[in-house]
Motif scaffolding. Structure first.
Motif, short mmCIF file in Angstrom:
data_model
loop_
_atom_site.label_atom_id
_atom_site.label_comp_id
_atom_site.label_asym_id
_atom_site.label_seq_id
_atom_site.Cartn_x
_atom_site.Cartn_y
_atom_site.Cartn_z
N ARG A 165 0.82 -1.22 0.00
CA ARG A 165 0.00 0.00 0.00
C ARG A 165 0.85 1.26 0.00
O ARG A 165 0.58 2.19 -0.73
N GLY A 166 1.85 1.33 0.85
CA GLY A 166 2.76 2.48 0.84
C GLY A 166 4.11 2.14 0.25
O GLY A 166 4.88 3.02 -0.13
N GLY A 167 4.39 0.84 0.16
CA GLY A 167 5.70 0.40 -0.32
C GLY A 167 5.95 0.66 -1.78
O GLY A 167 7.10 0.80 -2.20
N TRP A 168 4.88 0.76 -2.58
CA TRP A 168 5.10 0.98 -4.01
C TRP A 168 5.72 2.36 -4.25
O TRP A 168 6.50 2.54 -5.20
N ILE A 169 5.42 3.32 -3.38
CA ILE A 169 6.03 4.66 -3.51
C ILE A 169 7.52 4.56 -3.23
O ILE A 169 8.34 5.17 -3.94
N ALA A 170 7.89 3.79 -2.20
CA ALA A 170 9.32 3.58 -1.91
C ALA A 170 9.99 2.87 -3.08
O ALA A 170 11.13 3.19 -3.44
N GLY A 171 9.30 1.92 -3.70
CA GLY A 171 9.85 1.24 -4.87
C GLY A 171 10.06 2.18 -6.04
O GLY A 171 11.08 2.13 -6.73
N LEU A 172 9.10 3.06 -6.26
CA LEU A 172 9.21 4.05 -7.33
C LEU A 172 10.38 5.00 -7.07
O LEU A 172 11.16 5.31 -7.98
N GLY A 191 13.02 4.31 -5.36
CA GLY A 191 14.25 3.54 -5.58
C GLY A 191 14.64 3.50 -7.05
O GLY A 191 15.81 3.67 -7.39
N TRP A 192 13.64 3.29 -7.92
CA TRP A 192 13.94 3.28 -9.35
C TRP A 192 14.37 4.67 -9.83
O TRP A 192 15.23 4.79 -10.71
N ALA A 193 13.78 5.72 -9.26
CA ALA A 193 14.19 7.08 -9.63
C ALA A 193 15.65 7.33 -9.22
O ALA A 193 16.42 7.93 -9.97
N ALA A 194 16.03 6.85 -8.04
CA ALA A 194 17.42 6.99 -7.59
C ALA A 194 18.36 6.22 -8.51
O ALA A 194 19.45 6.71 -8.86
N ALA A 195 17.96 5.02 -8.91
CA ALA A 195 18.79 4.22 -9.82
C ALA A 195 18.94 4.93 -11.17
O ALA A 195 20.03 4.95 -11.76
N LEU A 224 21.32 3.83 -0.06
CA LEU A 224 19.86 3.78 -0.12
C LEU A 224 19.33 2.35 -0.17
O LEU A 224 18.32 2.03 0.45
N VAL A 225 20.03 1.49 -0.91
CA VAL A 225 19.62 0.08 -0.98
C VAL A 225 19.73 -0.56 0.40
O VAL A 225 18.82 -1.27 0.85
N VAL A 226 20.84 -0.30 1.08
CA VAL A 226 21.03 -0.87 2.42
C VAL A 226 19.96 -0.34 3.38
O VAL A 226 19.36 -1.10 4.14
N ALA A 227 19.70 0.96 3.32
CA ALA A 227 18.66 1.54 4.19
C ALA A 227 17.30 0.94 3.86
O ALA A 227 16.50 0.66 4.77
N GLY A 228 17.02 0.73 2.59
CA GLY A 228 15.75 0.11 2.21
C GLY A 228 15.61 -1.30 2.75
O GLY A 228 14.55 -1.69 3.24
N LEU A 229 16.69 -2.07 2.69
CA LEU A 229 16.65 -3.43 3.23
C LEU A 229 16.51 -3.42 4.75
O LEU A 229 15.80 -4.25 5.32
N ARG A 230 17.18 -2.47 5.39
CA ARG A 230 17.07 -2.38 6.85
C ARG A 230 15.65 -1.97 7.25
O ARG A 230 15.12 -2.44 8.25
#
Length: 197
Positions: free
Chosen positions: A76-83, A85-89, A120-126
């Motif tokens: 529900r809120g995670g898709w925004i974090a996923g988006l 992440g792709w923007a950062a990549a 950012l990837v590490v923070a996302g996994l944490r």
């Protein structure tokens, strides 16, 4: 003689428990990979996988149905974090192209961009490792970023786990799928270690 049998049974039981957790990690990796097919759903997939592994190591119930329920809640809120992440990549990809084009200062900007992306990837996994159904992703990510900086040893362990996934994918692509569960388990273990410091 009886003591030897009891000791052997205890060692066998410990081995079976550890092997069971390892097998559960590999299965969870497959679940994470399937749930990540939505492209922006990878944070929710890792969150559901990490929660499943936390339940498994705490000897609580849980399986595919609980994983799916957690995934639905996390997305529900995670898709925004996923988006994001792709923007950062994509931003790092632009930085790398600047380095290749020979723009002045490009190598420094490229190196900073790559390091920031890894952070950012590490923070996302944490963040995914401590996700609970009532948690907000923004709050989780802000706290995870602080832990990423304050706990470099733990962050390095997660980076090492990501390196194992990359090497597995390079060696035999299908191996990277189950190893994703090991990365989720590493993030859970790092967060547990940090909590008990």
């Amino acid at each position: 003689m009886a003591t030897t049998r009891v000791k052997a049974r205890g060692e066998s039981s410990a081995f079976a428990e550890r092997f069971g957790v390892f097998a559960e990690c590999l299965l969870t990796g497959v679940w994470i990979a399937v749930a990540s097919l939505g492209v922006v759903t990878y944070p929710a997939a890792f969150a559901a996988g990490a929660r499943h592994l936390r339940r498994r190591t705490a000897h609580e119930g849980g399986g595919w149905r609980e994983f799916v329920a957690d995934f639905r809640t996390a997305v529900r809120g995670g898709w925004i974090a996923g988006l994001a992440g792709w923007a950062a990549a994509a931003a790092v990809w632009v930085d790398v192209q600047a380095v290749r084009a020979g723009i002045p200062g490009g190598p420094l900007v490229g190196a900073v961009g790559v390091l920031a992306l890894i952070g950012l990837v590490v923070a996302g996994l944490r963040a995914a490792a401590v996700w609970e159904p009532d948690a907000r992703w923004r709050t989780l990510l802000a706290a995870a970023w602080r832990r990423t900086v304050l706990d470099p040893a733990g962050s390095f362990l997660i980076i090492a786990g990501l390196a194992v996934v990359a090497v597995s994918a390079w060696f035999t692509a299908p191996l990277a799928v189950p190893v994703l569960g090991a990365v989720a388990a590493a993030a859970v273990a790092v967060e547990e270690r940090y909590r008990h410091r």
